[in-house]
Design a protein around this motif. Structure first.
Motif, mmCIF file in Angstrom:
data_model
loop_
_atom_site.group_PDB
_atom_site.id
_atom_site.type_symbol
_atom_site.label_atom_id
_atom_site.label_comp_id
_atom_site.label_asym_id
_atom_site.label_seq_id
_atom_site.Cartn_x
_atom_site.Cartn_y
_atom_site.Cartn_z
ATOM 1 N N ALA A 49 0.992 -1.320 -0.021
ATOM 2 C CA ALA A 49 -0.135 0.026 0.097
ATOM 3 C C ALA A 49 0.632 1.172 0.105
ATOM 4 O O ALA A 49 0.482 2.474 -0.606
ATOM 5 N N VAL A 50 1.798 1.054 0.881
ATOM 6 C CA VAL A 50 2.990 2.433 0.900
ATOM 7 C C VAL A 50 3.552 2.533 -0.791
ATOM 8 O O VAL A 50 3.485 3.634 -1.103
ATOM 9 N N ALA B 94 2.329 1.806 -3.444
ATOM 10 C CA ALA B 94 1.193 2.201 -4.410
ATOM 11 C C ALA B 94 1.036 3.677 -4.065
ATOM 12 O O ALA B 94 0.759 4.575 -5.179
ATOM 13 N N LYS B 95 1.010 4.008 -3.005
ATOM 14 C CA LYS B 95 0.703 5.461 -2.630
ATOM 15 C C LYS B 95 1.705 6.401 -3.008
ATOM 16 O O LYS B 95 1.757 7.567 -3.693
ATOM 17 N N ARG B 96 3.215 5.940 -2.670
ATOM 18 C CA ARG B 96 4.297 6.592 -3.347
ATOM 19 C C ARG B 96 4.255 6.797 -4.713
ATOM 20 O O ARG B 96 4.640 7.847 -5.462
ATOM 21 N N ARG C 72 1.706 6.923 -6.638
ATOM 22 C CA ARG C 72 0.664 7.871 -6.945
ATOM 23 C C ARG C 72 1.359 9.212 -6.802
ATOM 24 O O ARG C 72 0.900 10.072 -7.590
ATOM 25 N N LEU C 73 2.016 9.490 -5.780
ATOM 26 C CA LEU C 73 2.314 10.741 -5.488
ATOM 27 C C LEU C 73 3.468 11.482 -5.994
ATOM 28 O O LEU C 73 3.496 12.446 -6.544
ATOM 29 N N GLY D 55 7.697 3.838 -7.754
ATOM 30 C CA GLY D 55 8.130 4.808 -6.794
ATOM 31 C C GLY D 55 9.693 4.880 -7.094
ATOM 32 O O GLY D 55 10.043 5.348 -6.076
#
Length: 92
Positions: free
Chosen positions: A73-74, A76-78, A80-81, A87
């Motif tokens: 999850a981390v 994936a969020k990285r 996205r950011l 990432g």
């Protein structure tokens, strides 16, 4: 100055102390800011470290309550950011 004064990091009057640094570290600081900028540089560095320590404590408290973050999850969020697929190139 009394040790029990209630100042937040970055607030209050200046106070002199003695600090010992490795020669290479001091040289690198002086190359960046000159001889007269060392104290201000170290003040900013100390404030950033306090912020990081506080954040580490918040994360540890969160982990105690909710468990550690899911690495997938981390990532994936990285991604996205940062706009990357995995990432890559993001600061660790």
């Amino acid at each position: 100055m009394a040790d029990d004064d209630d100042f937040l990091p970055g607030d209050g009057p200046s106070s002199g102390i003695s600090v010992t640094l490795a020669a290479g570290t001091l040289r690198a600081i002086r190359e960046r800011v000159g001889k007269r900028g060392v104290s201000a540089y170290l003040e900013r560095a100390a404030q950033r470290q306090i912020e990081r320590d506080n954040l580490d404590e918040l994360i540890a408290d969160f982990d105690k309550v909710h468990g550690p973050a899911d690495p997938a999850a981390v990532a994936a969020k990285r991604a996205r950011l940062t706009g990357g697929a995995d990432g890559a190139g993001a600061a660790a």
